[in-house]
Design a protein around this motif. Structure first.
Motif, PDB file in Angstrom:
ATOM      1  N   ASN A 217       4.570  -0.316   4.846  1.00 14.45           N
ATOM      2  CA  ASN A 217       3.678  -1.368   4.340  1.00 14.45           C
ATOM      3  C   ASN A 217       4.416  -2.512   3.651  1.00 14.45           C
ATOM      4  OD1 ASN A 217       0.648  -0.466   4.628  1.00 14.45           O
ATOM      5  ND2 ASN A 217       1.794   1.390   4.091  1.00 14.45           N
TER       6      ASN A 217
ATOM      7  N   THR B 135       0.379  -2.579  -4.334  1.00 16.03           N
ATOM      8  CA  THR B 135      -0.918  -3.193  -4.072  1.00 16.03           C
ATOM      9  C   THR B 135      -0.727  -4.526  -3.363  1.00 16.03           C
ATOM     10  OG1 THR B 135      -0.999  -4.477  -6.131  1.00 16.03           O
ATOM     11  CG2 THR B 135      -1.783  -2.183  -6.221  1.00 16.03           C
TER      12      THR B 135
ATOM     13  N   ASN C  70       0.855  -1.193   0.000  1.00 14.19           N
ATOM     14  CA  ASN C  70       0.000   0.000   0.000  1.00 14.19           C
ATOM     15  C   ASN C  70       0.890   1.242   0.000  1.00 14.19           C
ATOM     16  OD1 ASN C  70      -2.467   1.415   0.116  1.00 14.19           O
ATOM     17  ND2 ASN C  70      -2.329   1.617   2.344  1.00 14.19           N
TER      18      ASN C  70
END
Length: 344
Positions: free
Chosen positions: A327, A279, A273
């Motif tokens: 992340n 993604t 993220n």
């Protein structure tokens, strides 16, 4: 002899040296970096238990943390232990400081430690840069004085560099270091002590910075075929990770590294993220493929596993910088896997 013929002869000798290198047994270890810049992580003992339950046999720890070092005792997890960047200058300035650091952080935990990493991604233009090689030498001195090493089980001393210290990396055989004066004493140390060069290898950042010329499939190990052939040696590349690692080998040799020296990927991962291409799906694909692929070697070192540390065990919610930096985790703080089963 024609200049072109000489060039190809040199390339052939270069390849031959690496084919010999591929016959040398090396670690096939795939570990995970244990970043701790967060306020919601499990206890060190629970983290060590999580490593064990997922068959993760190697850990990278960026600074000495006594509860973690204690928790590792009696396990089969091998540790890559860091000297924090802010401690490099003091350790370089006095052997006594290196001796104290090793006596406190290594001697009681010797059975777990396989590497001491003097600094992480030190900028060659920063103040600590000139102290990296002297600090490595002083740490090695302390290991020797304390009689920690033996012929069959050495603690290796190195430093971890950012892959962006390599320039002219396309094609990989043209790779060279941007700052030869910074890397030269480090390579001299590695030549003497047979230490690997540790490199943080991130195809994600290369792809995010240049998606026009670097395809997502090439970055994620999912290209259906070879993407390009290196014109200097005929080696074919199907993924960016291999190309980056082989450019490090080329740079290492150009800077005077012995041909038996190896490189290890001290970090590699993909954020789930916070940025372009960051993604959940891409991160899951990259991390799964990375773990499987590095056991095979690169086109330059076929069959020679690349010792690799996936970054990182958890998302780090207090880490500075872009959102992507927070992340990279493989596991949630509740110890559930973010991406399901990973075959370490």
């Amino acid at each position: 002899m024609h200049a072109m013929a000489i060039s190809y002869l040199n390339v052939s000798l270069f390849i031959a040296a690496f084919l010999l290198l591929s016959l040398r047994p090396t670690e096939a270890q795939v570990g995970v970096s244990y970043g701790k810049i967060a306020n919601n992580l499990p206890s060190p003992q629970d983290v060590v238990n999580l490593y064990r339950s997922n068959n993760i046999k190697a850990m990278r720890l960026y600074f000495p943390d006594q509860p973690t070092l204690e928790a590792l005792q009696g396990t089969d997890i091998k540790l890559m232990l860091g000297v924090a960047n802010e401690n490099i200058r003091s350790i370089a300035s006095c052997r006594c400081a290196a001796y104290r650091w090793v006596r406190t952080n290594v001697l009681p935990y010797r059975s777990s430690i396989s590497y001491i990493v003097v600094g992480n991604e030190v900028d060659p233009s920063s103040e600590p840069a000139s102290s990296v090689a002297p600090a490595m030498r002083n740490i090695q001195y302390a290991l020797d004085v304390l009689n920690i090493n033996n012929e069959n089980d050495e603690v290796k001393v190195s430093t971890a560099i950012n892959a962006n210290l390599i320039t002219n990396s396309y094609p990989p055989s043209n790779g060279q270091f941007k700052d030869p004066s910074y890397i030269a004493p480090i390579i001299d140390f590695m030549n003497t002590h047979d230490s690997p060069l540790l490199v943080n290898v991130y195809p994600y950042f290369a792809y995010a910075n240049d998606p026009k010329d670097i395809s997502l499939d090439y970055a994620l190990f999912t290209s259906p075929g070879y993407v390009f052939t290196d014109p200097n040696n005929g080696l074919r590349y199907q993924n960016l990770f291999d190309a980056m690692v082989d450019s490090v080998y080329a740079a290492l040799r150009r800077a005077g590294g012995h041909h038996h020296l190896r490189a290890a990927a001290s970090e590699s991962g993909w954020p789930s993220n916070g940025g372009f291409g960051a993604t959940f799906s891409n991160a899951m694909t990259y991390n799964r493929n990375l773990i499987n692929h590095v056991k095979q070697g690169t086109p330059l070192t076929p069959g020679q596993p690349i010792e690799t540390y996936v970054f990182a065990m958890f998302d780090e919610n207090e880490k500075q910088g872009p959102e992507t930096e927070r992340n990279f985790g493989l596991f949630h703080p509740n110890q559930q896997s973010k991406y399901g089963y990973l075959s370490f």
